[in-house]
Design an enzyme around this catalytic site. Sequence first.
Site, PDB file in Angstrom:
ATOM      1  N   ASP A 467      27.147 -15.352 -44.526  1.00  0.00           N
ATOM      2  CA  ASP A 467      27.421 -15.211 -43.077  1.00  0.00           C
ATOM      3  C   ASP A 467      27.128 -13.877 -42.536  1.00  0.00           C
ATOM      4  O   ASP A 467      26.621 -13.687 -41.306  1.00  0.00           O
ATOM      5  CB  ASP A 467      28.873 -15.403 -43.118  1.00  0.00           C
ATOM      6  N   GLU A 473      33.276 -10.085 -46.649  1.00  0.00           N
ATOM      7  CA  GLU A 473      32.811 -11.239 -46.908  1.00  0.00           C
ATOM      8  C   GLU A 473      31.246 -11.408 -47.610  1.00  0.00           C
ATOM      9  O   GLU A 473      31.258 -11.727 -48.771  1.00  0.00           O
ATOM     10  CB  GLU A 473      32.811 -12.143 -45.726  1.00  0.00           C
ATOM     11  N   GLU A 752      28.222 -12.072 -34.168  1.00  0.00           N
ATOM     12  CA  GLU A 752      29.015 -13.372 -34.583  1.00  0.00           C
ATOM     13  C   GLU A 752      29.663 -13.778 -33.233  1.00  0.00           C
ATOM     14  O   GLU A 752      29.819 -15.057 -33.102  1.00  0.00           O
ATOM     15  CB  GLU A 752      30.166 -12.848 -35.535  1.00  0.00           C
TER      16      GLU A 752
HETATM   17  C1  BGC Z   1      32.545 -16.227 -41.581  1.00  0.00           C
HETATM   18  C2  BGC Z   1      31.846 -17.499 -40.800  1.00  0.00           C
HETATM   19  C3  BGC Z   1      32.375 -18.717 -41.541  1.00  0.00           C
HETATM   20  C4  BGC Z   1      33.823 -18.884 -41.244  1.00  0.00           C
HETATM   21  C5  BGC Z   1      34.239 -20.182 -41.355  1.00  0.00           C
HETATM   22  C6  BGC Z   1      34.017 -16.534 -41.290  1.00  0.00           C
HETATM   23  O1  BGC Z   1      35.007 -15.633 -41.604  1.00  0.00           O
HETATM   24  O2  BGC Z   1      32.081 -15.170 -41.341  1.00  0.00           O
HETATM   25  O3  BGC Z   1      30.485 -17.299 -40.527  1.00  0.00           O
HETATM   26  O4  BGC Z   1      31.410 -19.747 -41.203  1.00  0.00           O
HETATM   27  O5  BGC Z   1      34.435 -17.808 -41.660  1.00  0.00           O
HETATM   28  O6  BGC Z   1      34.803 -20.649 -40.198  1.00  0.00           O
END
Ligand code: BGC
Length: 901
Positions: A467, A473, A752
């Site tokens: 992500d 993360e 994001e």
């Molecule tokens: C991530 C996203 C992921 C989402 C789930 C986030 O914390 O960074 O990109 O898909 O959580 O909704």
Amino acid sequence: MTNTLRIKEIKCEYKKNPLGLDIKKPRVSWVIEADRRGMIQQAYQIQVSLAKGNFGDPIWDTGRVESDQSIHIEYKGPELKSRTRYYYRVKIWDHFGGESDWSEIAWWETALLNSNEWEAKWITPNPDDLDPLLEQVFLLRKELDVKVNIESARIYATSAGLYELSLNGERVGDELLTPGWTSYNTRLQYQTYDVTNQLVEGSNVLGIALADGWYKGNLTWLEKRHIYGDRRAALLQLHVRYEDGTEERVGTDTTWKSSTGPILMSELYDGERYDARLEKTGWNGSGYDDTYWNGVIVHNLPVNHLVAQENWPARVTEKIHPVSAFVTPSGDTVLDMGQNMVGRMRITVTAPKGTKIVLKHAEVLDKDGNIYFGNLRKADQLVEYTTKGEGKETYAPYFTFQGFRYVKVEGYPNQENGLPLENFIGEVIHSDMELTGEFECSNEMVNKLQQNIVWGQRGNFVDVPTDCPQRDERLGWTGDAQIFIRTALFNYQGGPFFTKWLRDLKADQRSNGSVPFVIPNALKDYISTLWGDETYTSSAWGDAATVCPWTLYLSYGDKRLLSEQYESMKSWVDFIRVQGKDEFLWDTGFHFGDWLALDAEEDSYFGATPEHMVATAYYALSTRILRDTASVLEKQEDFEFYSKLLNGIIANFNEAYITETNQVIAQTQTANILPLMFDLVEGDVRKQIAYDLNDLVVKNDYHLTTGFVGTPYLCIALSENGYHSTAEKLLLQETYPSWLYSIKKGATTIWEHWDGIKEDGSFWSDDMNSFNHYAYGAIGDWMYRYVAGLDLVETESAYKQIRIHPRFGSGEITFARAMHHSMYGKIVSSWSINNNEMTIEVEVPANTTANITLPNARIGDIKESGKELGISEGLFELSQFDGGVEVTVGSGSYRFVYKES
Ligand code: BGC
């Protein structure tokens, strides 16, 4: 005279000369170059030999095979042996009667094909001597003797944790973050190294540095450790082959020694602490006295889950220098790399012993111009180096990476007088995939957007599709990956990357078919334990199980991958079937829905599009993909079953979510996008929904409101349904919310949030504000396919049948060009408008055909490469239709010029 037919590149399993394959039947592909237009391969011949340069006695010779297949041809010779190099070459004939020379000789080399060939033992420092929970990186060493006349030598190595290998004081290989990240308990990659030239006659020393990494280091925002195990361990096997045919093997065993060294801590999120005063000079060379080193013990880990390296290895792929250094209003000294990048800083310094230099990495500056760490949440991204004070020292962290554009520097000698920029280098790290795409057009901001998409891909393709690469993360979120994959495969060769990841998806899929949020599943059951068992999967996230293999199939024609993933795809759809109140709707459970959409309620991440409508729409998409996969794999019964299921879902979707006025029940952009995109509506309903979608965008003054689910498809849904000019306006929109808004705010990667940085320079909250999230970069797919017009005919895969269809929009874009290096070679679609004169240039690789649409053209007005357009060599078909001219061509370069009619 050079032949008019040449084999330009040959590859095995997507790679040039792969070292260390454990695929039992590797597949060979080649790219043809032909001087004549309209080349189609008539026949091929492949020879495989054990001896380079000697194909007199091949172990496999296909003879002349009448076929136009030039990609993924499976080896069908005698069973492959382990640790063996297989040389191969290819020859082809075309349908003009031409014959190529033999290609250059290429090879693949097998690794260990059976797990019983692992004689070495997993070792770990003796816990009586070295606490396994120490933060320090462990060192392992072994001195061994090698005789004269070495013919070849290979090392096969892996670890629980991350490792770096050295031999006689030098690093082995240039791969980083080995052994990569997989579903460790079911699949663990090992790497193969050719160390023939690094071994010396007599005494040699093998060294291994061993860090926590994904295996046992801190992972997820829930701060979990030891997800896969609580001990680091290493496994290594060296095979030396002598010229006299004898062989020697050395492996990890209890004769190895262990210790610690200068790396006091190394963590993926938090960074690294290195004290050069603790270096054990010469530890990985011979003659070093290891009397006071500790012992190791055998660690009980299996070997039957070991797989040879599948992915492109992660490497340093580029080095960039800071563009400036400055002092912020709060007095920090900060380097600006000019680019939000992922990797590490390499510093050079001369300073007295014990000087501590601290680097803190961040992505952005706040509105006052101070470096901003808030969005990193609990990830420290801190690198600390303590000098040994013996002259010039150079250091870059070993087992970590950072996502950053800015670096706060502390403790560098004389930094108050300015930092010497030449002593700081940003090393960009990612899976070293081949670049396969280019996009540009007449709008410079859109070109910057394309660059940002590519940087976003680089930063988030560090062995797994993540992500984001900076905060706590960096996980393989399935939704993000499936949203972005089609764009990704335009830009880079993603075959090995996603093949590996999909195997992990399959491995981590639950037995009921549900797919975890992240792959590899570092979240395990942590979330469902916190939020209840239902919170284990989500529509549009779990659908990565179907969308990703299918997209790989479309882009690369990889049928083997489809059949490998088939059960996983099917069990995902079958899982959904039992979720709803009937088998045609998914109207239960937790879903992320149109995540981060702007129509969400205040302080919520969940967009306004009903989540169960999203779930059912995606259910239809996955079922359609499964049905089409069944057809490709010739599974007739399944094909019929899932065709019926799909019809049922579509009927129920219409009943549940379409009103009597032919509208979707919720008037959000995303709710209108999904039925159009996933072919859930037709006729008047389709028209009405397209109208409504366009209307919503127009009424919002050409601004989007979509989140993760709607954004990738918004422009496609418009372009496909008669509103391309609206889509173009969305792309070119510069005010918030839009793609170009972030560019205006200085973005160098994809954000994001549409408003990661607000108009007034303030941020969206700390909580969820990555500046390097590739999801919204999914617009790249539309740019390639609909702006430049480079696409494929979906009934064929791998661009065997290319579709070129430039769309001119409202005239704001006057030039666009896309290039994609497909499995068959380079495809180009390029167009420009100048005073009503259209020029469309197309390159079609050998052994493919292309259907080209020339919008607003009339047959009599078109010149092709300077001549009147007509049937000629390579140009097979020509037809006039209302909106222009359709031309079918074979391979070659074409240049169409005409006045718009
Ligand atoms: C991530 C996203 C992921 C989402 C789930 C986030 O914390 O960074 O990109 O898909 O959580 O909704």
